[in-house]
Design a protein around this motif. Structure first.
Motif, PDB file in Angstrom:
ATOM      1  N   TYR A 159     -19.883  11.551  26.104  1.00 45.48           N
ATOM      2  CA  TYR A 159     -18.608  11.125  25.531  1.00 45.48           C
ATOM      3  C   TYR A 159     -17.640  12.289  25.613  1.00 45.48           C
ATOM      4  CZ  TYR A 159     -21.243   7.275  23.366  1.00 45.48           C
ATOM      5  OH  TYR A 159     -22.039   6.173  23.146  1.00 45.48           O
ATOM      6  N   VAL A 160     -16.447  12.009  26.110  1.00 48.85           N
ATOM      7  CA  VAL A 160     -15.413  13.043  26.146  1.00 48.85           C
ATOM      8  C   VAL A 160     -14.211  12.504  25.382  1.00 48.85           C
ATOM      9  CG1 VAL A 160     -13.947  14.505  27.585  1.00 48.85           C
ATOM     10  CG2 VAL A 160     -16.210  13.827  28.407  1.00 48.85           C
ATOM     11  N   ASP A 161     -13.834  13.228  24.334  1.00 44.66           N
ATOM     12  CA  ASP A 161     -12.723  12.799  23.480  1.00 44.66           C
ATOM     13  C   ASP A 161     -12.924  11.350  23.016  1.00 44.66           C
ATOM     14  OD1 ASP A 161     -10.465  13.852  22.238  1.00 44.66           O
ATOM     15  OD2 ASP A 161      -9.133  12.705  23.533  1.00 44.66           O
ATOM     16  N   GLY A 162     -14.161  11.026  22.682  1.00 44.66           N
ATOM     17  CA  GLY A 162     -14.483   9.705  22.124  1.00 44.66           C
ATOM     18  C   GLY A 162     -14.776   8.634  23.158  1.00 44.66           C
ATOM     19  N   LYS A 163     -14.487   8.928  24.424  1.00 42.75           N
ATOM     20  CA  LYS A 163     -14.696   7.904  25.462  1.00 42.75           C
ATOM     21  C   LYS A 163     -16.002   8.153  26.198  1.00 42.75           C
ATOM     22  CE  LYS A 163     -12.255   6.380  29.384  1.00 42.75           C
ATOM     23  NZ  LYS A 163     -11.666   7.218  30.371  1.00 42.75           N
ATOM     24  N   ARG A 164     -16.829   7.104  26.315  1.00 45.86           N
ATOM     25  CA  ARG A 164     -18.085   7.263  27.046  1.00 45.86           C
ATOM     26  C   ARG A 164     -17.806   7.247  28.543  1.00 45.86           C
ATOM     27  NH1 ARG A 164     -23.958   4.187  26.252  1.00 45.86           N
ATOM     28  NH2 ARG A 164     -24.909   5.274  28.007  1.00 45.86           N
ATOM     29  N   ILE A 165     -18.169   8.334  29.259  1.00 45.19           N
ATOM     30  CA  ILE A 165     -17.867   8.373  30.700  1.00 45.19           C
ATOM     31  C   ILE A 165     -19.131   8.317  31.559  1.00 45.19           C
ATOM     32  CG2 ILE A 165     -15.707   9.609  30.270  1.00 45.19           C
ATOM     33  CD1 ILE A 165     -17.002  12.071  31.616  1.00 45.19           C
TER      34      ILE A 165
ATOM     35  N   GLY B 160     -13.768  16.029  11.816  1.00 44.22           N
ATOM     36  CA  GLY B 160     -12.466  16.387  12.381  1.00 44.22           C
ATOM     37  C   GLY B 160     -12.555  16.961  13.786  1.00 44.22           C
ATOM     38  N   PHE B 161     -13.782  17.255  14.261  1.00 42.49           N
ATOM     39  CA  PHE B 161     -13.922  17.789  15.616  1.00 42.49           C
ATOM     40  C   PHE B 161     -13.808  16.662  16.649  1.00 42.49           C
ATOM     41  CE2 PHE B 161     -15.224  22.333  15.838  1.00 42.49           C
ATOM     42  CZ  PHE B 161     -14.920  22.638  14.524  1.00 42.49           C
ATOM     43  N   ALA B 162     -13.410  17.043  17.868  1.00 47.28           N
ATOM     44  CA  ALA B 162     -13.292  16.067  18.956  1.00 47.28           C
ATOM     45  C   ALA B 162     -14.663  15.457  19.243  1.00 47.28           C
ATOM     46  CB  ALA B 162     -12.768  16.756  20.211  1.00 47.28           C
ATOM     47  N   ALA B 163     -14.686  14.164  19.530  1.00 49.80           N
ATOM     48  CA  ALA B 163     -15.958  13.489  19.824  1.00 49.80           C
ATOM     49  C   ALA B 163     -16.358  13.761  21.270  1.00 49.80           C
ATOM     50  CB  ALA B 163     -15.836  11.998  19.547  1.00 49.80           C
ATOM     51  N   ASP B 164     -16.805  15.000  21.520  1.00 47.62           N
ATOM     52  CA  ASP B 164     -17.346  15.432  22.816  1.00 47.62           C
ATOM     53  C   ASP B 164     -18.862  15.538  22.607  1.00 47.62           C
ATOM     54  OD1 ASP B 164     -14.734  15.739  23.701  1.00 47.62           O
ATOM     55  OD2 ASP B 164     -14.734  17.924  23.518  1.00 47.62           O
ATOM     56  N   ILE B 165     -19.615  14.610  23.203  1.00 49.38           N
ATOM     57  CA  ILE B 165     -21.032  14.460  22.818  1.00 49.38           C
ATOM     58  C   ILE B 165     -21.903  14.260  24.057  1.00 49.38           C
ATOM     59  CG2 ILE B 165     -22.634  13.026  21.455  1.00 49.38           C
ATOM     60  CD1 ILE B 165     -19.888  12.001  20.084  1.00 49.38           C
TER      61      ILE B 165
END
Ligand code: GUN
Ligand code: FE
Length: 418
Positions: free
Chosen positions: A411-417, A367-372
């Motif tokens: 990844y920030v909020d699921g998006k790879r930057i 449930g946590f934001a996908a910040d990786i």
């Protein structure tokens, strides 16, 4: 879309202990963490990052984007002289959009390439250039809050608004920022010496009406605190003054809080407010060492912050190690009742601790934001001990030895930057 990342997973769910999964899988759906697994998930694409470390992103709770261009300069002064001599004249230049565009483009690039995933950022008093900063950070793929700074007293004319201007420009700024998705406005009175009582009250009311968070500075420097005492004779303390103006609640960030008293801690914790601990800046400007362990004991929310350009680095890994080192000096020299921060504790504060300001963020719990972050295993190239190191030790090694290294992927909020 559902997918997984494979590598050496390390994160914290509570203060003081790491969770580790060697050669594990981090399962993600769109912008959310689904969980971790030791087994390869079925029917899901897997990106294999080998022996890289996979950690939650780091959260910078307080920094000044316009000051990035002079970070590493002017470190011989204390706060009030540093503001007057260097910071205010340079911030005034952000009235010029060409200048702002150059400075903010470099800042957005470097923040994108850092380990910071979300941040709470000061702009300047200038609405247009602060909106430009917001759009550059949104384009870079980052998330967070940016404030147009409010200042209507005790500042040079070129960096002072009238009270009416400060209020109307703030409302216009909030309205014009509403088209952005991931970068949101935050109400930003610089600090009490720069804002009249009527401006502070108006900003408190705006934050309530518009349901917006607040960021400002508190208890950073002893001369500043003395000045606030003179400016607000009716208030019992600096924190009490912010409370009276309606600027303290569960979405308020108080940067620094170096000299915060026990009574002020009661005020902060009763509002569930946040302290942005800025160890590098507090050393550079000789402000002091904040009692982080005491905040934690008293239930005051704490996140870590670079405070660029009081802080001379954009690296949140550097803030992790600076917070540990400064807590050791405080323990040895100032107050032996507050044991120093341990690495796992400082890492927690930089991830799930500060991340909670932005919602469910900073952990690999479902449930946590996908910040990786995917971090190169730097131990392999830098120490003969590498084969013997645990995942926790590899992370500690990374923080102390390669804090400025660009992540392999982010990844920030699921998006790879990256
Ligand atoms: N207090 C008010 N303004 C500032 C600023 O720009 N930096 C720091 N460190 N403290 C402040
Ligand atoms: Fe600051």
């Amino acid at each position: 879309m559902r997918h997984a990342l494979k590598g050496n997973l390390i994160w914290t769910e509570e203060m003081g202990s790491f969770r580790v999964l060697k050669d594990g899988y981090l399962l993600i759906e769109d912008n959310t963490i689904l969980g971790v697994s030791a087994k390869k998930p079925e029917n899901v694409p897997v990106a294999d990052f080998g022996s890289s470390l996979i950690t939650p992103g780091l959260y910078d709770l307080h920094l000044h984007a316009p000051q990035y261009m002079f970070s590493g300069l002017f470190m011989d002064e204390e706060l009030l002289e540093w503001l007057d001599k260097h910071t205010f004249p340079l911030e005034a230049r952000f009235a010029d959009m060409d200048f702002a565009c150059k400075a903010y483009t470099a800042f957005a690039d470097d923040l994108k390439n850092s380990c910071t995933v979300r941040a709470s950022v000061f702009g300047t008093i200038h609405r247009k250039s602060t909106l430009l900063l917001m759009s550059l950070l949104e384009k870079a793929g980052l998330c967070g809050y940016i404030g147009k700074v409010s200042m209507d007293r005790n500042s040079p004319d070129i960096l002072t608004e009238t009270t009416e201007e400060a209020v109307s420009e703030e409302i216009r700024f909030i309205d014009e920022a509403s088209s952005l998705k991931n970068i949101k406005p935050i109400v930003t009175p610089r600090f009490i010496p720069s804002c009249t009582d009527s401006l502070l009250s108006a900003l408190g009311a705006i934050s309530k009406e518009r349901n917006l968070p607040v960021q400002t500075h508190l208890d950073e420097n002893q001369s500043e605190i003395e000045w606030v005492r003179e400016l607000c004779p009716e208030s019992r303390s600096y924190a009490d003054a912010y409370e009276r103006y309606g600027l303290l609640d569960g979405r308020s960030i108080m940067a620094h809080s170096v000299w915060t008293t026990e009574e002020e801690m009661d005020i902060l914790s009763s509002h569930d407010a946040w302290v942005a601990h800025s160890p590098s800046s507090n050393m550079n400007l000789s402000s002091g060492i904040a009692p982080v362990r005491r905040f934690l004991e008293r239930g005051v929310n704490v996140g870590l912050a670079t405070d660029t350009a009081g802080g001379s680095s954009l690296s949140m890994f550097r803030m992790i190690t600076d917070s540990i080192q400064s807590s050791k000096l405080r323990w040895r020299l100032q107050d032996d009742s507050l044991p120093p921060l341990r690495f796992s504790e400082a890492f927690y504060i930089a991830t799930k601790g500060g991340g909670s300001f932005f919602g469910k963020a900073g952990s690999f719990e479902p449930g946590f934001a996908a910040d990786i972050l995917i971090l190169e295993d730097s131990s392999e190239e830098m120490t003969v001990l590498a084969p013997e190191l645990s995942i926790e030790e590899k992370l500690e090694f990374y923080a102390y030895r390669t804090p400025d290294r660009r992540p392999i992927a982010k990844y920030v909020d699921g998006k790879r930057i990256i």
